[in-house]
Design a protein around this motif. Structure first.
Motif, PDB file in Angstrom:
ATOM      1  N   ILE A   1      -2.118  16.135  -2.373  1.00  0.00           N
ATOM      2  CA  ILE A   1      -2.975  16.166  -1.190  1.00  0.00           C
ATOM      3  C   ILE A   1      -2.182  15.918   0.084  1.00  0.00           C
ATOM      4  CG2 ILE A   1      -5.014  15.194  -0.087  1.00  0.00           C
ATOM      5  CD1 ILE A   1      -5.570  16.720  -2.660  1.00  0.00           C
ATOM      6  N   LEU A   2      -1.382  14.867   0.089  1.00  0.00           N
ATOM      7  CA  LEU A   2      -0.632  14.499   1.285  1.00  0.00           C
ATOM      8  C   LEU A   2       0.861  14.510   1.001  1.00  0.00           C
ATOM      9  CD1 LEU A   2      -2.742  11.514   2.680  1.00  0.00           C
ATOM     10  CD2 LEU A   2      -2.795  13.910   3.379  1.00  0.00           C
ATOM     11  N   LEU A   3       1.613  15.100   1.913  1.00  0.00           N
ATOM     12  CA  LEU A   3       3.074  15.110   1.833  1.00  0.00           C
ATOM     13  C   LEU A   3       3.586  14.220   2.956  1.00  0.00           C
ATOM     14  CD1 LEU A   3       5.782  16.114   0.785  1.00  0.00           C
ATOM     15  CD2 LEU A   3       5.510  18.162   2.197  1.00  0.00           C
ATOM     16  N   VAL A   4       4.112  13.067   2.596  1.00  0.00           N
ATOM     17  CA  VAL A   4       4.571  12.087   3.574  1.00  0.00           C
ATOM     18  C   VAL A   4       6.094  12.046   3.534  1.00  0.00           C
ATOM     19  CG1 VAL A   4       4.417   9.698   4.366  1.00  0.00           C
ATOM     20  CG2 VAL A   4       2.474  10.758   3.213  1.00  0.00           C
ATOM     21  N   ASP A   5       6.728  12.644   4.529  1.00  0.00           N
ATOM     22  CA  ASP A   5       8.183  12.634   4.631  1.00  0.00           C
ATOM     23  C   ASP A   5       8.569  12.478   6.096  1.00  0.00           C
ATOM     24  OD1 ASP A   5       7.548  15.055   5.696  1.00  0.00           O
ATOM     25  OD2 ASP A   5       8.681  16.267   4.274  1.00  0.00           O
ATOM     26  N   VAL A   6       9.839  12.626   6.393  1.00  0.00           N
ATOM     27  CA  VAL A   6      10.312  12.444   7.768  1.00  0.00           C
ATOM     28  C   VAL A   6       9.595  13.377   8.732  1.00  0.00           C
ATOM     29  CG1 VAL A   6      12.310  12.727   9.275  1.00  0.00           C
ATOM     30  CG2 VAL A   6      12.574  11.570   7.093  1.00  0.00           C
ATOM     31  N   VAL A   7       9.396  14.613   8.314  1.00  0.00           N
ATOM     32  CA  VAL A   7       8.772  15.603   9.186  1.00  0.00           C
ATOM     33  C   VAL A   7       7.328  15.224   9.482  1.00  0.00           C
ATOM     34  CG1 VAL A   7       8.075  18.014   9.367  1.00  0.00           C
ATOM     35  CG2 VAL A   7      10.302  17.445   8.415  1.00  0.00           C
ATOM     36  N   SER A   8       6.549  14.937   8.443  1.00  0.00           N
ATOM     37  CA  SER A   8       5.134  14.644   8.663  1.00  0.00           C
ATOM     38  C   SER A   8       4.930  13.315   9.386  1.00  0.00           C
ATOM     39  CB  SER A   8       4.391  14.634   7.321  1.00  0.00           C
ATOM     40  OG  SER A   8       4.899  13.636   6.457  1.00  0.00           O
ATOM     41  N   ILE A   9       5.746  12.316   9.079  1.00  0.00           N
ATOM     42  CA  ILE A   9       5.616  11.032   9.771  1.00  0.00           C
ATOM     43  C   ILE A   9       5.929  11.194  11.257  1.00  0.00           C
ATOM     44  CG2 ILE A   9       6.638   8.743  10.017  1.00  0.00           C
ATOM     45  CD1 ILE A   9       6.887   8.605   7.014  1.00  0.00           C
ATOM     46  N   SER A  10       6.976  11.941  11.573  1.00  0.00           N
ATOM     47  CA  SER A  10       7.323  12.177  12.985  1.00  0.00           C
ATOM     48  C   SER A  10       6.190  12.884  13.711  1.00  0.00           C
ATOM     49  CB  SER A  10       8.607  13.004  13.068  1.00  0.00           C
ATOM     50  OG  SER A  10       9.692  12.342  12.452  1.00  0.00           O
ATOM     51  N   MET A  11       5.602  13.897  13.056  1.00  0.00           N
ATOM     52  CA  MET A  11       4.536  14.652  13.692  1.00  0.00           C
ATOM     53  C   MET A  11       3.269  13.813  13.848  1.00  0.00           C
ATOM     54  SD  MET A  11       5.604  17.611  14.591  1.00  0.00           S
ATOM     55  CE  MET A  11       4.022  18.369  14.936  1.00  0.00           C
ATOM     56  N   VAL A  12       2.925  13.012  12.847  1.00  0.00           N
ATOM     57  CA  VAL A  12       1.724  12.176  12.948  1.00  0.00           C
ATOM     58  C   VAL A  12       1.892  11.137  14.051  1.00  0.00           C
ATOM     59  CG1 VAL A  12       0.389  10.419  11.754  1.00  0.00           C
ATOM     60  CG2 VAL A  12       0.942  12.529  10.589  1.00  0.00           C
ATOM     61  N   LEU A  13       3.072  10.540  14.138  1.00  0.00           N
ATOM     62  CA  LEU A  13       3.336   9.602  15.229  1.00  0.00           C
ATOM     63  C   LEU A  13       3.168  10.281  16.583  1.00  0.00           C
ATOM     64  CD1 LEU A  13       6.436   7.384  14.342  1.00  0.00           C
ATOM     65  CD2 LEU A  13       4.220   6.601  15.176  1.00  0.00           C
ATOM     66  N   LEU A  14       3.735  11.471  16.706  1.00  0.00           N
ATOM     67  CA  LEU A  14       3.675  12.212  17.967  1.00  0.00           C
ATOM     68  C   LEU A  14       2.240  12.569  18.326  1.00  0.00           C
ATOM     69  CD1 LEU A  14       5.157  13.810  20.240  1.00  0.00           C
ATOM     70  CD2 LEU A  14       5.185  15.754  18.668  1.00  0.00           C
ATOM     71  N   VAL A  15       1.517  13.169  17.382  1.00  0.00           N
ATOM     72  CA  VAL A  15       0.161  13.636  17.654  1.00  0.00           C
ATOM     73  C   VAL A  15      -0.775  12.470  17.958  1.00  0.00           C
ATOM     74  CG1 VAL A  15      -1.842  14.815  16.664  1.00  0.00           C
ATOM     75  CG2 VAL A  15       0.453  15.733  16.294  1.00  0.00           C
TER      76      VAL A  15
ATOM     77  N   MET B   1       0.842  -1.191   0.000  1.00  0.00           N
ATOM     78  CA  MET B   1       0.000   0.000   0.000  1.00  0.00           C
ATOM     79  C   MET B   1       0.880   1.245   0.000  1.00  0.00           C
ATOM     80  SD  MET B   1      -2.789   1.251   2.866  1.00  0.00           S
ATOM     81  CE  MET B   1      -3.824  -0.190   2.594  1.00  0.00           C
ATOM     82  N   PRO B   2       0.589   2.236  -0.865  1.00  0.00           N
ATOM     83  CA  PRO B   2       1.380   3.469  -0.890  1.00  0.00           C
ATOM     84  C   PRO B   2       1.338   4.186   0.452  1.00  0.00           C
ATOM     85  CG  PRO B   2       0.005   3.290  -2.843  1.00  0.00           C
ATOM     86  CD  PRO B   2      -0.414   2.187  -1.925  1.00  0.00           C
ATOM     87  N   LEU B   3       2.445   4.857   0.771  1.00  0.00           N
ATOM     88  CA  LEU B   3       2.547   5.523   2.060  1.00  0.00           C
ATOM     89  C   LEU B   3       1.462   6.571   2.259  1.00  0.00           C
ATOM     90  CD1 LEU B   3       6.397   6.069   2.473  1.00  0.00           C
ATOM     91  CD2 LEU B   3       4.955   4.451   3.677  1.00  0.00           C
ATOM     92  N   ASP B   4       1.199   7.362   1.211  1.00  0.00           N
ATOM     93  CA  ASP B   4       0.249   8.449   1.380  1.00  0.00           C
ATOM     94  C   ASP B   4      -1.163   7.927   1.645  1.00  0.00           C
ATOM     95  OD1 ASP B   4       0.164   7.375  -1.100  1.00  0.00           O
ATOM     96  OD2 ASP B   4       0.283   9.255  -2.216  1.00  0.00           O
ATOM     97  N   ILE B   5      -1.544   6.841   0.990  1.00  0.00           N
ATOM     98  CA  ILE B   5      -2.874   6.271   1.211  1.00  0.00           C
ATOM     99  C   ILE B   5      -2.981   5.715   2.632  1.00  0.00           C
ATOM    100  CG2 ILE B   5      -4.472   4.469   0.497  1.00  0.00           C
ATOM    101  CD1 ILE B   5      -3.471   4.784  -2.331  1.00  0.00           C
ATOM    102  N   ALA B   6      -1.952   5.019   3.079  1.00  0.00           N
ATOM    103  CA  ALA B   6      -1.964   4.481   4.444  1.00  0.00           C
ATOM    104  C   ALA B   6      -1.998   5.598   5.475  1.00  0.00           C
ATOM    105  CB  ALA B   6      -0.739   3.597   4.656  1.00  0.00           C
ATOM    106  N   ALA B   7      -1.204   6.648   5.245  1.00  0.00           N
ATOM    107  CA  ALA B   7      -1.148   7.755   6.201  1.00  0.00           C
ATOM    108  C   ALA B   7      -2.469   8.489   6.298  1.00  0.00           C
ATOM    109  CB  ALA B   7      -0.041   8.727   5.802  1.00  0.00           C
ATOM    110  N   ALA B   8      -3.252   8.501   5.231  1.00  0.00           N
ATOM    111  CA  ALA B   8      -4.548   9.179   5.252  1.00  0.00           C
ATOM    112  C   ALA B   8      -5.499   8.554   6.261  1.00  0.00           C
ATOM    113  CB  ALA B   8      -5.167   9.155   3.860  1.00  0.00           C
ATOM    114  N   GLY B   9      -5.221   7.317   6.671  1.00  0.00           N
ATOM    115  CA  GLY B   9      -6.076   6.664   7.644  1.00  0.00           C
ATOM    116  C   GLY B   9      -6.055   7.318   9.008  1.00  0.00           C
TER     117      GLY B   9
END
Length: 525
Positions: free
Chosen positions: A72-86, A1-9
């Motif tokens: 729509i979604l930018l999935v990189d080190v910064v956003s992944i770190s922030m989503v994990l944190l939040v 599954m692409p990262l951006d689609i998974a992250a949208a969950g």
């Protein structure tokens, strides 16, 4: 599954949970039982995305740089770190709120608005274009406003929420101008494209003006001096709101600067102003914090200081370390707020073993000498001295906190076991900082820009920052020595009231009429 689609969950789960809570009409429903599990599901999804991204990155490159961008979604080190944190903090806050507000008539709605706020924040940190970023930015503020007014009859809550609302709408307007200017400078709303063009030095004058608007929006969002008063006056909201705000939402200003770091570098003057405002706010907040008798109020002033330090790091171009600061401060502050009630109860039962250890000037000087020695040795081992002057200066500032710890243990009346424990703690703290420093620099390499070579203005700011933080740290270490002097009594009153900036700001926006003596003293349990 692409990262951006998974992250949208992640935002989708929080959004569905929020709608479930807000649509509940019954006093006793399934919402308090199910919504905390939604937070856990969101965190598991975020963790899965992080693991998948790490596997992909480490499988093909030597550094962990992830860049799966779409409009729509930018999935990189910064956003992944922030989503994990939040999502991690959100799951804990939702679980805590279920017990904390048990029996409240509007518990479902409270949990719903927390979930909506989390949905907006996760949508924000993964935004792939400036329009989406702006919408998520506004939705985050509006959702938080509902939480701040959970007890709408409390006048103090009304006053703080009104201040926040006015400042937030001003910040929204500044961000709107920034979005328009960025489109004019780069002919694109795609954040990845804007970042790439800005890193190549393109953008010209519109990009410089956009940097100014971004800075204004970030300063207002993060409660920088003199717009910090609302942040220290929201004590009439439930504790879960305080934890979510101080550990998550308030980081929006710093995240904005980090996300558009390459654009900010187009305007060195703006960077200098950011560094000065952030540095002053950090010093101001740390001084006032020491005089606060209430735990939650002291934590709020601590957040003011920490946000100032975060903004100062961005102004100095240390975006990777600013990202590390967001993560570390959020975890610490969420725990501090959620554990504040139990901490007060435990402290009330503790009997001091003896007299308070008061260090003298010689002890303080010695502790600073030892701390700088620890920093020098570790910086040579980890090669920090070969990095940018801004990074070296930041390490020197942080080591002043280690000196403060050492001062407590090296005082003449301090118990010997305490002295040994604090020395060990100081070494471990310093070592941890260097390890995290290196980890943050490695993880964000290629995603966030490095600190630029300092010019004359930057060198002046670096020297002023180190000297100012050193002087304040020295004064704080000597606080027990002069705190009981008669001349310190009157000064302490002024400091504890934040030099009346809150009152002046409240009067300027005409919100004093919402205050009452009773509501000012009321603190939510």
């Amino acid at each position: 599954m692409p990262l951006d689609i998974a992250a949208a969950g992640v935002p989708l789960v929080f959004l569905l949970a929020g709608l479930s809570g807000l649509s509940s009409k019954t006093k006793r429903s399934y919402v308090p039982l199910t919504l905390p599990y939604a937070g856990i599901v969101a965190f598991v999804i975020a963790l899965g995305v992080a693991i998948l991204a790490a596997v992909e990155a480490l499988g093909g490159t030597e550094r962990a740089v992830i860049d799966a961008a779409n409009p729509i979604l930018l999935v990189d080190v910064v956003s992944i770190s922030m989503v994990l944190l939040v999502s991690f903090i959100g799951a804990i806050v939702l679980r805590y709120a279920r017990t904390y507000l048990d029996g409240e008539a509007r518990q479902d709605q409270f949990l719903g608005w927390i979930s909506m706020t989390l949905a907006a924040v996760t949508f924000l940190v993964m935004s792939g274009n400036t329009i989406q970023f702006l919408i998520a930015w506004i939705l985050t503020s509006l959702s938080l406003h509902k939480l701040l007014l959970f007890y709408p009859e409390r006048m103090a809550a009304q006053r703080a929420a009104r201040k926040k609302y006015i400042l937030a709408r001003t910040g929204d307007l500044a961000l709107l101008f920034a979005v328009v200017l960025l489109w004019g400078a780069y002919n694109s709303i795609d954040i990845a494209t804007i970042t790439e063009l800005a890193r190549a030095g393109e953008g010209g004058r519109p990009a410089a003006f956009a940097a100014i608007m971004l800075a204004i929006a970030a300063l207002l969002k993060s409660g920088q001096f003199p717009t910090h008063s609302w942040l220290t006056e929201i004590m009439d909201t439930p504790t879960p709101t305080s934890a979510l705000l101080h550990a998550g939402v308030i980081n929006g200003g710093g995240f904005l600067l980090i996300r558009f770091a390459d654009v900010l570098l187009q305007s060195p003057g703006t960077m200098a102003v950011i560094a000065m405002v952030g540095g002053f706010t950090a010093l101001f907040g740390s001084i006032v914090m020491l005089t606060q008798p209430a735990v939650k109020t002291s934590l709020a002033w601590s957040t003011v200081a920490q946000m100032g330090f975060l903004i100062m790091q961005c102004g100095l171009g240390l975006f990777s370390l600013a990202m590390l600061h967001i993560v570390a401060h959020s975890l610490y502050k969420a725990h501090a707020f959620l554990a504040s009630g139990g901490a007060v109860q435990r402290i009330a039962t503790i009997r001091r073993p003896g007299p308070v250890a008061i260090p003298n000037v010689r002890t303080v000087l010695l502790s600073f000498f030892v701390a700088l020695g620890i920093y020098s040795a570790l910086s040579i081992v980890f090669g920090v001295t070969a990095e940018s002057p801004q990074s070296v200066a930041l390490g020197a500032i942080l080591i002043f906190g280690v000196a403060y710890l050492l001062t407590q243990g090296m005082a003449a009346d301090a118990p010997k076991p305490l002295a040994r424990q604090l020395i060990i703690t100081s070494v471990i703290t310093s070592l941890s900082y260097f390890l995290l420093h290196k980890g943050a620099m490695w993880l964000t390499a290629g995603t966030l820009p490095e600190a630029p070579a300092p010019g004359g203005l930057e060198w002046a700011l670096i020297l002023i920052a180190v000297a100012s933080f050193g002087a304040v740290a020295f004064a704080q270490a000597l606080f027990p020595l002069w705190a009981y002097h008669p001349a310190a009594g009157g000064f302490r009153v002024h400091v504890s009231n934040g030099f009346y900036i809150n009152a002046l700001f409240a009067r300027a926006i005409g919100s004093w009429k919402a205050a009452s003596p009773v509501s000012n003293e009321r603190v939510s349990s």
